[in-house]
Design an enzyme around this catalytic site. Structure first.
Site, PDB file in Angstrom:
ATOM      1  N   SER A  26       2.284 -26.274  15.799  1.00 43.60           N
ATOM      2  CA  SER A  26       2.809 -25.289  16.502  1.00 43.60           C
ATOM      3  C   SER A  26       2.052 -25.304  17.946  1.00 43.60           C
ATOM      4  O   SER A  26       1.885 -24.598  18.913  1.00 43.60           O
ATOM      5  CB  SER A  26       2.404 -23.445  16.048  1.00 43.60           C
ATOM      6  OG  SER A  26       1.566 -23.676  15.332  1.00 43.60           O
ATOM      7  N   PHE A  27       0.423 -25.761  17.329  1.00 44.64           N
ATOM      8  CA  PHE A  27      -0.908 -25.218  18.251  1.00 44.64           C
ATOM      9  C   PHE A  27       0.364 -26.938  19.818  1.00 44.64           C
ATOM     10  O   PHE A  27      -0.609 -26.520  20.391  1.00 44.64           O
ATOM     11  CB  PHE A  27      -2.205 -25.875  17.416  1.00 44.64           C
ATOM     12  CG  PHE A  27      -2.164 -27.314  17.297  1.00 44.64           C
ATOM     13  CD1 PHE A  27      -2.682 -28.082  18.679  1.00 44.64           C
ATOM     14  CD2 PHE A  27      -1.553 -27.658  15.859  1.00 44.64           C
ATOM     15  CE1 PHE A  27      -2.935 -29.538  17.472  1.00 44.64           C
ATOM     16  CE2 PHE A  27      -1.608 -28.996  15.339  1.00 44.64           C
ATOM     17  CZ  PHE A  27      -2.944 -29.537  16.473  1.00 44.64           C
TER      18      PHE A  27
ATOM     19  N   LYS B 248      -6.345 -32.976  21.271  1.00 46.79           N
ATOM     20  CA  LYS B 248      -6.101 -32.410  21.173  1.00 46.79           C
ATOM     21  C   LYS B 248      -5.111 -32.057  22.460  1.00 46.79           C
ATOM     22  O   LYS B 248      -6.103 -31.363  23.428  1.00 46.79           O
ATOM     23  CB  LYS B 248      -6.451 -31.907  20.296  1.00 46.79           C
ATOM     24  CG  LYS B 248      -5.917 -30.307  19.694  1.00 46.79           C
ATOM     25  CD  LYS B 248      -6.637 -29.397  19.991  1.00 46.79           C
ATOM     26  CE  LYS B 248      -5.984 -27.849  18.110  1.00 46.79           C
ATOM     27  NZ  LYS B 248      -6.749 -26.947  17.890  1.00 46.79           N
TER      28      LYS B 248
ATOM     29  N   ASP C 284     -11.056 -18.976  10.363  1.00 47.19           N
ATOM     30  CA  ASP C 284      -9.970 -20.005   9.611  1.00 47.19           C
ATOM     31  C   ASP C 284     -10.693 -21.007   9.151  1.00 47.19           C
ATOM     32  O   ASP C 284     -10.145 -22.074   8.972  1.00 47.19           O
ATOM     33  CB  ASP C 284      -8.700 -20.416  11.275  1.00 47.19           C
ATOM     34  CG  ASP C 284      -7.830 -20.956  10.245  1.00 47.19           C
ATOM     35  OD1 ASP C 284      -7.198 -20.208   9.275  1.00 47.19           O
ATOM     36  OD2 ASP C 284      -7.196 -21.906  11.179  1.00 47.19           O
TER      37      ASP C 284
ATOM     38  N   LYS D  81     -11.384 -23.658   6.322  1.00 46.68           N
ATOM     39  CA  LYS D  81     -10.706 -24.185   5.448  1.00 46.68           C
ATOM     40  C   LYS D  81     -10.300 -25.034   5.112  1.00 46.68           C
ATOM     41  O   LYS D  81     -10.937 -26.041   6.366  1.00 46.68           O
ATOM     42  CB  LYS D  81      -8.554 -23.705   5.701  1.00 46.68           C
ATOM     43  CG  LYS D  81      -7.875 -24.304   6.758  1.00 46.68           C
ATOM     44  CD  LYS D  81      -6.705 -23.081   7.007  1.00 46.68           C
ATOM     45  CE  LYS D  81      -6.165 -24.367   8.536  1.00 46.68           C
ATOM     46  NZ  LYS D  81      -4.848 -23.255   9.022  1.00 46.68           N
ATOM     47  N   PRO D  82      -9.598 -25.913   4.461  1.00 50.30           N
ATOM     48  CA  PRO D  82     -10.493 -27.554   4.226  1.00 50.30           C
ATOM     49  C   PRO D  82      -9.609 -28.373   5.440  1.00 50.30           C
ATOM     50  O   PRO D  82      -9.831 -29.255   5.365  1.00 50.30           O
ATOM     51  CB  PRO D  82      -9.558 -27.452   2.716  1.00 50.30           C
ATOM     52  CG  PRO D  82      -9.450 -26.278   1.489  1.00 50.30           C
ATOM     53  CD  PRO D  82      -9.458 -24.639   3.271  1.00 50.30           C
TER      54      PRO D  82
END
Length: 173
Positions: free
Chosen positions: A21-22, A38, A138, A140-141
């Site tokens: 979504s990014f 990115k 945020d 997270k792995p």
């Protein structure tokens, strides 16, 4: 990653790494060195400001356990909107989630020493961020990248940046 003439002259796309979504992330090469590009599609000014805030976070942070910022540029689309393009360090080990799946499928789990090493690296990065008033929000792995010499925190898309309502430790007043 980006198909405009300027980007094509600057970066050679190797392959797409992720899409969500990014926007999308691609592996690119410039001057023989590999980076992650990115591209964040922005339909309005608020979305562009959020993407630019992520780039600003990376640009101001200098720590061995935070993914290094390399470049930033903005593309205006003829059909409206724009894309914010962030170029950052490439971590060849992939993300922690990928490595966890790989290791669990082969040997069952990280060794105690591996787990301690990665946890220490992540905590050092978090300590650095909080000492400067940043809150990642945020962890997270999928947002922990593995380089040849350690772990690095990435993806500051929803991070909170320092302002007058934050203490030095990163908590709310």
């Amino acid at each position: 990653a980006c198909e405009c003439a300027w980007c094509a002259e600057q970066y050679t796309t190797s392959r797409k790494l992720a899409e969500g979504s990014f926007g999308e992330a691609s592996l690119v090469v410039r001057g023989g060195k590999t980076y992650v590009l990115k591209r964040i599609g922005c339909a309005n000014v608020n979305a562009a400001n959020q993407a630019l805030m992520e780039a600003g976070c990376l640009q101001r942070l200098r720590h061995s356990n935070v993914v290094r910022f390399e470049n930033l540029f903005l593309h205006r689309h003829l059909s409206g909107g724009c894309s914010v393009v962030i170029v950052m360090e490439y971590c060849a080990g992939g993300d922690m989630c990928f490595q966890m799946h790989r290791i669990f499928n082969k040997i069952g789990s990280f060794s105690d020493s591996q787990a301690r090493f990665y946890l220490t690296e992540i905590l050092l990065a978090i300590e650095y961020l909080h000492s400067r008033g940043y809150i990642h929000r945020d962890i997270k792995p999928e947002n922990i990248m593995l380089a040849a010499y350690g772990a690095k925190i990435a993806d500051f898309g929803i991070a909170r940046v320092p302002d007058s309502t934050l203490t030095r430790a990163g908590g709310l007043l």
